[in-house]
Design a protein around this motif. Structure first.
Motif, mmCIF file in Angstrom:
data_model
loop_
_atom_site.group_PDB
_atom_site.id
_atom_site.type_symbol
_atom_site.label_atom_id
_atom_site.label_comp_id
_atom_site.label_asym_id
_atom_site.label_seq_id
_atom_site.Cartn_x
_atom_site.Cartn_y
_atom_site.Cartn_z
ATOM 1 N N GLU A 286 -4.250 -7.681 -3.522
ATOM 2 C CA GLU A 286 -3.317 -6.485 -3.220
ATOM 3 C C GLU A 286 -2.217 -7.008 -2.355
ATOM 4 N N ASP A 287 -0.958 -7.004 -3.102
ATOM 5 C CA ASP A 287 0.418 -7.539 -2.491
ATOM 6 C C ASP A 287 1.438 -6.346 -2.266
ATOM 7 N N GLU A 288 0.980 -5.205 -1.984
ATOM 8 C CA GLU A 288 1.955 -4.131 -2.077
ATOM 9 C C GLU A 288 2.959 -4.554 -1.014
ATOM 10 N N ALA B 92 -1.539 -8.126 -7.067
ATOM 11 C CA ALA B 92 -1.057 -6.952 -7.645
ATOM 12 C C ALA B 92 -0.187 -6.432 -6.619
ATOM 13 N N THR B 93 1.195 -6.317 -6.926
ATOM 14 C CA THR B 93 2.480 -5.931 -6.161
ATOM 15 C C THR B 93 2.543 -4.563 -5.996
ATOM 16 N N HIS B 94 2.058 -3.654 -6.553
ATOM 17 C CA HIS B 94 2.044 -2.283 -6.384
ATOM 18 C C HIS B 94 0.899 -1.553 -6.825
ATOM 19 N N ASN B 95 0.707 -0.392 -6.461
ATOM 20 C CA ASN B 95 -0.364 0.663 -7.020
ATOM 21 C C ASN B 95 0.541 1.008 -8.326
ATOM 22 N N THR B 96 -0.742 1.532 -9.218
ATOM 23 C CA THR B 96 -0.042 2.290 -10.461
ATOM 24 C C THR B 96 -0.210 3.763 -10.473
ATOM 25 N N SER C 26 -5.602 3.754 -7.177
ATOM 26 C CA SER C 26 -5.478 2.739 -6.012
ATOM 27 C C SER C 26 -5.845 1.508 -6.798
ATOM 28 N N HIS C 27 -5.780 0.289 -5.983
ATOM 29 C CA HIS C 27 -5.782 -0.928 -6.467
ATOM 30 C C HIS C 27 -7.362 -0.957 -6.924
ATOM 31 N N ASP C 28 -8.344 -0.637 -6.321
ATOM 32 C CA ASP C 28 -9.781 -0.746 -6.811
ATOM 33 C C ASP C 28 -9.942 0.076 -7.892
#
Length: 71
Positions: A61-63, A27-31, A39-41
């Motif tokens: 997570e790869d923000e 996941a390259t970004h939060n949405t 958040s990612h979770d």
């Protein structure tokens, strides 16, 4: 990856296991959903709730995209 791809891979997961394939997603970004930060979770929980499918693989997570841009 979009929700539909995550769910499809979840449903096909036993086939990957049979072939000794390791699955993960980045996941390259939060949405945002309806303009609200997720958040990612929270995003993973939403996918699992909407699809009624427990994701059997990790989503890393790869923000900022450091890993995804490297490979």
């Amino acid at each position: 990856m979009a929700t539909t791809e995550l769910v499809l891979i979840s449903k096909l997961f036993p086939e990957f296991v049979k072939r000794d394939v390791k699955i993960f997603a980045l996941a390259t970004h939060n949405t945002t959903v309806n303009g609200q930060y997720k958040s990612h979770d929270e995003g993973v929980k939403d996918v699992e709730e909407i699809s009624k499918t427990k994701l059997p693989f990790p989503i890393i997570e790869d923000e900022g995209g450091v890993v995804s841009n490297t490979y």
